[in-house]
Design a protein around this motif. Structure first.
Motif, PDB file in Angstrom:
ATOM      1  N   GLY A  21       0.814  -1.222   0.000  1.00 20.47           N
ATOM      2  CA  GLY A  21       0.000   0.000   0.000  1.00 20.47           C
ATOM      3  C   GLY A  21       0.842   1.263   0.000  1.00 20.47           C
ATOM      4  N   VAL A  22       1.903   1.240   0.774  1.00 24.99           N
ATOM      5  CA  VAL A  22       2.823   2.382   0.819  1.00 24.99           C
ATOM      6  C   VAL A  22       3.514   2.554  -0.535  1.00 24.99           C
ATOM      7  N   GLN A  23       3.855   1.445  -1.179  1.00 25.94           N
ATOM      8  CA  GLN A  23       4.473   1.539  -2.510  1.00 25.94           C
ATOM      9  C   GLN A  23       3.493   2.098  -3.534  1.00 25.94           C
ATOM     10  N   ALA A  24       2.225   1.744  -3.395  1.00 24.46           N
ATOM     11  CA  ALA A  24       1.207   2.316  -4.286  1.00 24.46           C
ATOM     12  C   ALA A  24       1.130   3.824  -4.074  1.00 24.46           C
ATOM     13  N   MET A  25       1.220   4.244  -2.826  1.00 28.51           N
ATOM     14  CA  MET A  25       1.220   5.679  -2.524  1.00 28.51           C
ATOM     15  C   MET A  25       2.460   6.348  -3.123  1.00 28.51           C
ATOM     16  N   ARG A  26       3.620   5.695  -3.040  1.00 27.54           N
ATOM     17  CA  ARG A  26       4.859   6.228  -3.609  1.00 27.54           C
ATOM     18  C   ARG A  26       4.686   6.437  -5.118  1.00 27.54           C
ATOM     19  N   ILE A  27       4.154   5.434  -5.791  1.00 23.66           N
ATOM     20  CA  ILE A  27       3.957   5.523  -7.244  1.00 23.66           C
ATOM     21  C   ILE A  27       2.957   6.630  -7.571  1.00 23.66           C
ATOM     22  N   TRP A  28       1.919   6.762  -6.763  1.00 21.17           N
ATOM     23  CA  TRP A  28       0.926   7.814  -6.956  1.00 21.17           C
ATOM     24  C   TRP A  28       1.580   9.198  -6.818  1.00 21.17           C
ATOM     25  N   CYS A  29       2.465   9.339  -5.840  1.00 27.88           N
ATOM     26  CA  CYS A  29       3.192  10.607  -5.649  1.00 27.88           C
ATOM     27  C   CYS A  29       4.046  10.921  -6.877  1.00 27.88           C
ATOM     28  N   ILE A  30       4.826   9.952  -7.314  1.00 22.76           N
ATOM     29  CA  ILE A  30       5.722  10.153  -8.457  1.00 22.76           C
ATOM     30  C   ILE A  30       4.908  10.470  -9.711  1.00 22.76           C
ATOM     31  N   ALA A  64      14.572   0.142  12.762  1.00 24.93           N
ATOM     32  CA  ALA A  64      13.321   0.905  12.745  1.00 24.93           C
ATOM     33  C   ALA A  64      13.438   2.140  13.626  1.00 24.93           C
ATOM     34  N   PHE A  65      13.963   1.946  14.822  1.00 19.25           N
ATOM     35  CA  PHE A  65      14.057   3.064  15.766  1.00 19.25           C
ATOM     36  C   PHE A  65      15.048   4.125  15.296  1.00 19.25           C
ATOM     37  N   ILE A  66      16.266   3.718  15.016  1.00 18.77           N
ATOM     38  CA  ILE A  66      17.320   4.686  14.709  1.00 18.77           C
ATOM     39  C   ILE A  66      17.023   5.457  13.424  1.00 18.77           C
ATOM     40  N   PHE A  67      16.503   4.788  12.414  1.00 16.63           N
ATOM     41  CA  PHE A  67      16.257   5.488  11.151  1.00 16.63           C
ATOM     42  C   PHE A  67      14.971   6.314  11.173  1.00 16.63           C
ATOM     43  N   THR A  68      14.044   5.964  12.038  1.00 12.78           N
ATOM     44  CA  THR A  68      12.884   6.825  12.228  1.00 12.78           C
ATOM     45  C   THR A  68      13.319   8.135  12.865  1.00 12.78           C
ATOM     46  N   VAL A  69      14.191   8.057  13.851  1.00 10.67           N
ATOM     47  CA  VAL A  69      14.707   9.260  14.514  1.00 10.67           C
ATOM     48  C   VAL A  69      15.552  10.089  13.540  1.00 10.67           C
ATOM     49  N   LEU A  70      16.460   9.434  12.831  1.00  9.14           N
ATOM     50  CA  LEU A  70      17.318  10.159  11.885  1.00  9.14           C
ATOM     51  C   LEU A  70      16.504  10.786  10.750  1.00  9.14           C
ATOM     52  N   ASN A  71      15.505  10.077  10.271  1.00  9.82           N
ATOM     53  CA  ASN A  71      14.657  10.614   9.209  1.00  9.82           C
ATOM     54  C   ASN A  71      13.874  11.825   9.712  1.00  9.82           C
ATOM     55  N   PHE A 124      -4.561  16.354  -0.749  1.00 13.73           N
ATOM     56  CA  PHE A 124      -4.891  16.123   0.645  1.00 13.73           C
ATOM     57  C   PHE A 124      -3.746  16.441   1.607  1.00 13.73           C
ATOM     58  N   LEU A 125      -2.515  16.303   1.135  1.00 17.59           N
ATOM     59  CA  LEU A 125      -1.333  16.456   1.985  1.00 17.59           C
ATOM     60  C   LEU A 125      -0.279  17.282   1.268  1.00 17.59           C
ATOM     61  N   ARG A 126       0.519  17.993   2.020  1.00 18.88           N
ATOM     62  CA  ARG A 126       1.587  18.777   1.412  1.00 18.88           C
ATOM     63  C   ARG A 126       2.776  17.907   1.007  1.00 18.88           C
ATOM     64  N   HIS A 127       3.110  16.932   1.801  1.00 24.73           N
ATOM     65  CA  HIS A 127       4.311  16.133   1.555  1.00 24.73           C
ATOM     66  C   HIS A 127       4.036  14.633   1.699  1.00 24.73           C
ATOM     67  N   PRO A 128       3.184  14.080   0.861  1.00 24.84           N
ATOM     68  CA  PRO A 128       2.858  12.657   1.017  1.00 24.84           C
ATOM     69  C   PRO A 128       4.055  11.732   0.792  1.00 24.84           C
ATOM     70  N   ASN A 129       4.988  12.117  -0.053  1.00 26.66           N
ATOM     71  CA  ASN A 129       6.145  11.244  -0.294  1.00 26.66           C
ATOM     72  C   ASN A 129       7.017  11.114   0.959  1.00 26.66           C
ATOM     73  N   TYR A 130       7.071  12.161   1.771  1.00 24.86           N
ATOM     74  CA  TYR A 130       7.841  12.077   3.018  1.00 24.86           C
ATOM     75  C   TYR A 130       7.142  11.148   4.011  1.00 24.86           C
ATOM     76  N   ILE A 131       5.830  11.098   3.967  1.00 28.72           N
ATOM     77  CA  ILE A 131       5.088  10.150   4.805  1.00 28.72           C
ATOM     78  C   ILE A 131       5.394   8.729   4.346  1.00 28.72           C
ATOM     79  N   VAL A 132       5.447   8.530   3.034  1.00 28.49           N
ATOM     80  CA  VAL A 132       5.791   7.220   2.474  1.00 28.49           C
ATOM     81  C   VAL A 132       7.153   6.762   2.990  1.00 28.49           C
TER      82      VAL A 132
END
Length: 173
Positions: free
Chosen positions: A78-87, A140-147, A114-122
């Motif tokens: 589903g997230v990949q579908a959102m990524r493709i939709w953004c692109i 998951a933890f470290i890269f969520t914080v760094l992102n 609907f959103l300003r930055h949907p690709n960043y949510i992806v």
């Protein structure tokens, strides 16, 4: 299985870099300029190291797939579908860098309605879902914080530049 799955995702990222490079050439030819170039190498390092650390964690911990792998796989798809939709929605304006085309009409279709930055949510969701699929909780933890730190720099730069040079303020009241 984890390595094959991640190899496919990495190949997808390389394909996106090719699209971004193609779009960059077109944008520059139209008079676009780049902003935020100083943080871009750090963003590349973040995304590259994500896959390296994730693979290392999976290998060293000898983790198995998550007990809820199928659910996470469906979420990932589903997230990949959102990524493709953004692109697709941004078309030639989509890029991994921040390009500003002066006086351009900001894209306000697809998920951008609907959103300003949907690709960043992806991307943020991928930094959680991919590691969880293989029980790699450190990644998951470290890269969520760094992102989150990266986006706290990137989004204000992008929004400021868009407000100054395009109809961004009008499009996203």
């Amino acid at each position: 299985m984890a390595y094959l799955f991640l190899a496919i995702v990495i190949l997808q990222r390389f394909a996106e870099l090719i699209i971004a490079r193609h779009n960059e050439r077109w944008l520059r030819a139209q008079g676009a300029y780049e902003v935020g170039a100083s943080h871009y190498p750090y963003m590349l390092a973040l995304h590259s190291s994500f896959f390296i650390i994730l693979i290392l964690e999976i290998t060293l911990k000898k983790t198995l797939v998550s007990p809820v792998f199928l659910l996470l796989l469906l979420l990932f798809i589903g997230v990949q579908a959102m990524r493709i939709w953004c692109i697709y929605s941004l078309g030639r304006f989509w890029n991994t860098k921040i390009f500003i085309l002066p006086n351009a009409t900001v894209v306000h279709k697809g998920p951008y309605r609907f959103l300003r930055h949907p690709n960043y949510i992806v991307v943020s969701l991928e930094f959680l879902i991919l590691p969880f699929m293989f029980q790699a909780y450190f990644s998951a933890f470290i890269f969520t914080v760094l992102n989150a730190a990266m986006l706290s720099v990137r989004i204000p730069i992008e929004e400021r530049a868009l407000r100054q040079a395009t109809d961004y303020s009008k499009a996203f009241k």
